[in-house]
Design an enzyme around this catalytic site. Structure first.
Site, PDB file in Angstrom:
ATOM      1  N   GLU A  42       0.764   4.036   1.791  1.00 14.51           N
ATOM      2  CA  GLU A  42       1.215   4.498   3.096  1.00 14.51           C
ATOM      3  C   GLU A  42       2.305   3.589   3.654  1.00 14.51           C
ATOM      4  OE1 GLU A  42      -1.725   3.420   2.019  1.00 14.51           O
ATOM      5  OE2 GLU A  42      -3.108   3.105   3.680  1.00 14.51           O
ATOM      6  N   CYS A  50      -3.274  -0.805   7.635  1.00 15.18           N
ATOM      7  CA  CYS A  50      -2.365   0.340   7.537  1.00 15.18           C
ATOM      8  C   CYS A  50      -2.622   1.350   8.651  1.00 15.18           C
ATOM      9  CB  CYS A  50      -2.486   1.003   6.169  1.00 15.18           C
ATOM     10  SG  CYS A  50      -1.698   0.033   4.854  1.00 15.18           S
ATOM     11  N   CYS A  96      -6.528   1.546   4.860  1.00 16.07           N
ATOM     12  CA  CYS A  96      -7.221   0.338   5.290  1.00 16.07           C
ATOM     13  C   CYS A  96      -6.962   0.103   6.780  1.00 16.07           C
ATOM     14  CB  CYS A  96      -6.760  -0.867   4.458  1.00 16.07           C
ATOM     15  SG  CYS A  96      -5.107  -1.456   4.861  1.00 16.07           S
ATOM     16  N   HIS A 153       0.826  -1.201   0.000  1.00 16.28           N
ATOM     17  CA  HIS A 153       0.000   0.000   0.000  1.00 16.28           C
ATOM     18  C   HIS A 153       0.863   1.255   0.000  1.00 16.28           C
ATOM     19  CE1 HIS A 153      -3.830  -2.126   1.656  1.00 16.28           C
ATOM     20  NE2 HIS A 153      -3.313  -2.737   0.599  1.00 16.28           N
TER      21      HIS A 153
END
Length: 133
Positions: A83, A110, A107, A81
């Site tokens: 991040e 994360c 999400c 992802h």
């Protein structure tokens, strides 16, 4: 005279550009980590690990799993992802009390990573979230 964008508008616009580096065919996401001094510490976008094939080898794409469906199991996405990538490429000392600008809400997994790394604020196009801990 032209009015300058706010810091939040400025860094969200940069995150929009960062996401264009993603090779994901389903969703492109960009992230920017900024210190309390309004200096960029790291950027990240969702993509396969460096050197690995991206979407062309993704089990989700190859099996026709619908966008937005769960990521776990044998049809896991090959990408990290945005991040996650930004945090990986940021110096540990720069994460405390920083702000994460991201082109969509992170999400659940994360979110835990963000909190554990000491990021204090998340800004998305729909609003900001202050992390109090």
């Amino acid at each position: 005279m032209r009015e300058k964008p706010s810091w939040d508008e400025y860094f969200l616009a940069i995150a929009q550009v960062v996401k264009t580096r993603s090779s994901c065919e389903r969703d492109q996401v960009g992230a920017v980590i900024v210190g309390s001094d309004n200096r960029i510490r790291a950027t990240g976008y969702n993509d396969a690990p460096a050197g690995d094939p991206g979407c062309e080898a993704c089990p989700r794409r190859l099996t026709g799993v619908a966008p937005g469906s769960a990521y776990e199991g044998r049809f896991s996405c090959v990408a990290h992802h945005a991040e996650e990538n930004a945090i990986l490429y940021c110096d540990e000392d720069d994460l405390s009390f920083s702000t994460l600008y991201i082109t969509r809400e992170p999400c659940y997994l994360c979110q835990g990573l963000i909190v554990n790394k000491g990021i204090r604020r998340i800004v998305t196009p729909v609003g900001e979230f202050l992390l109090n801990y």
